[in-house]
Design a protein around this motif. Structure first.
Motif, short mmCIF file in Angstrom:
data_model
loop_
_atom_site.label_atom_id
_atom_site.label_comp_id
_atom_site.label_asym_id
_atom_site.label_seq_id
_atom_site.Cartn_x
_atom_site.Cartn_y
_atom_site.Cartn_z
N ALA A 120 0.46 -1.22 0.16
CA ALA A 120 -0.21 -0.15 -0.04
C ALA A 120 0.95 1.33 0.19
CB ALA A 120 -1.09 0.12 1.52
N ASN A 121 1.67 0.95 0.84
CA ASN A 121 2.72 2.89 0.78
C ASN A 121 3.13 2.73 -0.20
OD1 ASN A 121 2.46 2.62 3.61
ND2 ASN A 121 4.06 2.45 4.33
N LYS A 122 4.24 1.46 -1.05
CA LYS A 122 5.16 1.51 -2.10
C LYS A 122 3.82 1.70 -3.18
CE LYS A 122 8.75 -0.66 -4.59
NZ LYS A 122 9.62 -0.90 -3.83
N LEU A 123 2.68 1.45 -3.25
CA LEU A 123 2.23 2.17 -4.83
C LEU A 123 1.17 3.08 -4.47
CD1 LEU A 123 0.98 -1.94 -5.81
CD2 LEU A 123 2.50 -0.14 -6.93
N GLY A 124 0.84 3.53 -2.91
CA GLY A 124 0.33 5.11 -2.90
C GLY A 124 -1.37 4.81 -2.73
N LEU A 125 -1.24 3.29 -2.14
CA LEU A 125 -3.75 2.43 -2.18
C LEU A 125 -3.20 2.74 -0.36
CD1 LEU A 125 -2.52 0.13 -5.34
CD2 LEU A 125 -3.21 2.34 -5.48
N SER A 126 -4.80 2.02 0.07
CA SER A 126 -5.09 1.69 0.50
C SER A 126 -4.68 0.02 1.05
CB SER A 126 -6.63 2.40 0.77
OG SER A 126 -7.25 1.13 0.35
N VAL A 127 -4.52 -0.14 2.25
CA VAL A 127 -4.66 -1.36 2.48
C VAL A 127 -5.82 -2.50 2.35
CG1 VAL A 127 -4.24 -2.82 4.65
CG2 VAL A 127 -2.76 -0.75 5.02
N ARG A 128 -6.26 -1.43 2.40
CA ARG A 128 -8.10 -2.23 1.60
C ARG A 128 -8.08 -2.62 0.47
NH1 ARG A 128 -11.33 -5.94 2.12
NH2 ARG A 128 -13.33 -5.48 2.14
N THR A 129 -7.75 -1.53 0.05
CA THR A 129 -7.29 -1.99 -1.62
C THR A 129 -6.49 -3.27 -1.80
OG1 THR A 129 -8.40 0.39 -2.49
CG2 THR A 129 -6.79 -0.56 -3.67
N VAL A 130 -5.70 -2.60 -1.29
CA VAL A 130 -4.72 -4.21 -2.31
C VAL A 130 -5.10 -5.94 -0.76
CG1 VAL A 130 -2.14 -5.11 -0.89
CG2 VAL A 130 -2.28 -3.06 -1.52
N GLU A 131 -5.81 -5.34 0.05
CA GLU A 131 -6.47 -6.65 0.33
C GLU A 131 -7.05 -7.59 -0.89
OE1 GLU A 131 -8.08 -5.58 3.68
OE2 GLU A 131 -6.63 -5.76 5.34
N ASN A 132 -8.14 -6.74 -0.91
CA ASN A 132 -9.17 -6.79 -2.29
C ASN A 132 -9.04 -6.98 -3.35
OD1 ASN A 132 -12.03 -6.57 -3.10
ND2 ASN A 132 -11.50 -4.23 -4.52
N GLN A 133 -7.94 -6.44 -4.20
CA GLN A 133 -6.99 -7.42 -5.11
C GLN A 133 -6.47 -7.93 -4.92
OE1 GLN A 133 -6.95 -5.81 -8.06
NE2 GLN A 133 -8.26 -4.53 -7.74
N ILE A 134 -5.70 -8.74 -3.30
CA ILE A 134 -5.34 -10.11 -3.96
C ILE A 134 -6.01 -11.15 -3.61
CG2 ILE A 134 -4.14 -11.28 -1.66
CD1 ILE A 134 -2.03 -9.71 -3.28
N TYR A 135 -7.31 -10.73 -2.75
CA TYR A 135 -8.09 -11.38 -3.12
C TYR A 135 -9.19 -12.03 -4.42
CZ TYR A 135 -13.34 -13.12 -2.01
OH TYR A 135 -14.00 -13.97 -2.17
N ARG A 136 -9.68 -10.88 -4.75
CA ARG A 136 -9.74 -11.10 -5.91
C ARG A 136 -8.18 -12.01 -7.00
NH1 ARG A 136 -12.84 -6.03 -8.61
NH2 ARG A 136 -14.57 -5.86 -7.00
N ALA A 137 -7.34 -12.05 -6.86
CA ALA A 137 -6.49 -12.46 -7.71
C ALA A 137 -6.36 -14.05 -7.28
CB ALA A 137 -4.60 -11.77 -7.30
N LEU A 138 -6.93 -14.51 -5.48
CA LEU A 138 -6.25 -16.22 -5.10
C LEU A 138 -7.86 -16.37 -6.27
CD1 LEU A 138 -5.18 -14.93 -2.44
CD2 LEU A 138 -3.61 -15.82 -3.55
N SER A 139 -9.30 -15.72 -6.29
CA SER A 139 -10.17 -16.45 -6.52
C SER A 139 -9.85 -16.85 -8.02
CB SER A 139 -11.41 -15.12 -6.36
OG SER A 139 -11.69 -15.74 -5.29
N PHE A 140 -9.54 -15.83 -8.67
CA PHE A 140 -9.25 -15.89 -9.93
C PHE A 140 -8.14 -17.61 -10.46
CE2 PHE A 140 -6.58 -15.78 -14.08
CZ PHE A 140 -7.73 -15.69 -14.73
#
Length: 188
Positions: free
Chosen positions: A149-169
């Motif tokens: 989140a810090n490195k990409l300037g995103l919220s931790v929630r966004t990172v969690e959501n993206q990981i969840y979606r990637a794993l689901s895929f």
């Protein structure tokens, strides 16, 4: 004779502009690469590989193309390849430590791991760019959600959501015979 000297002038201009690109972008590629690879040797090799590939493709480059984006795209792909190789080496090492001896068919095991890794890599490459980057940073590089989140300037929630979606895929598309590996290495 005039044609030969004209060719030499073009070649010298090409070498000069390539040198200029190297001087401008090599330090940036090094810094970018080191932040992921954490190895001086691997990062130096990365810089060499990036510019070697650029040199080989220079005649096919479109001057209207964003050269910085092109150079960093080469770097990202090479970094991803290096991290994937590390992950595979780690898997083979772990398989060996789980009781596989030299007498076992380690070639077969390595081929199976390669087959699995190729399938996972192909699926990861189908992810949207940001999701793929976040997933790679988390599951291959081992970065925490906060670090990403810090490195990409995103919220931790966004990172969690993206990981969840990637794993689901991945879970939806991975060959069922590899599901245990997927759960062990990517869901943990």
């Amino acid at each position: 004779m005039a044609l030969f000297s004209h060719h030499r002038v073009i070649e010298e201009e090409s070498n000069s502009s390539f040198k200029s690109l190297f001087e401008q972008y090599a330090p940036r590629i090094y810094s970018f690469g080191f932040s992921y690879l954490k190895s001086v040797e691997d990062t130096e090799e990365l810089v060499q590989d990036v510019f070697f590939r650029l040199w080989r493709q220079q005649q096919h480059l479109d001057e209207s193309q964003n050269i910085k984006a092109y150079i960093f795209k080469i770097a990202v792909n090479l970094i991803y390849d290096q991290l994937r190789k590390r992950k595979l080496d780690k898997l083979v090492s772990e398989l060996n430590s789980m009781g596989y001896s030299d007498e076992d068919d380690t070639t077969w095991n390595t081929l199976r791991c390669n087959e699995l890794q190729d399938q996972i890599d192909a699926l990861i490459m189908q992810l949207p760019e940001q999701r793929r980057l976040i997933f790679t940073m988390s599951r291959i590089e081992g970065m925490s959600y906060d670090e990403i989140a810090n490195k990409l300037g995103l919220s931790v929630r966004t990172v969690e959501n993206q990981i969840y979606r990637a794993l689901s895929f991945l879970k939806k598309h991975i060959d069922s015979k590899y599901m245990l590996y997927l759960i062990f290495y990517y869901f943990s």
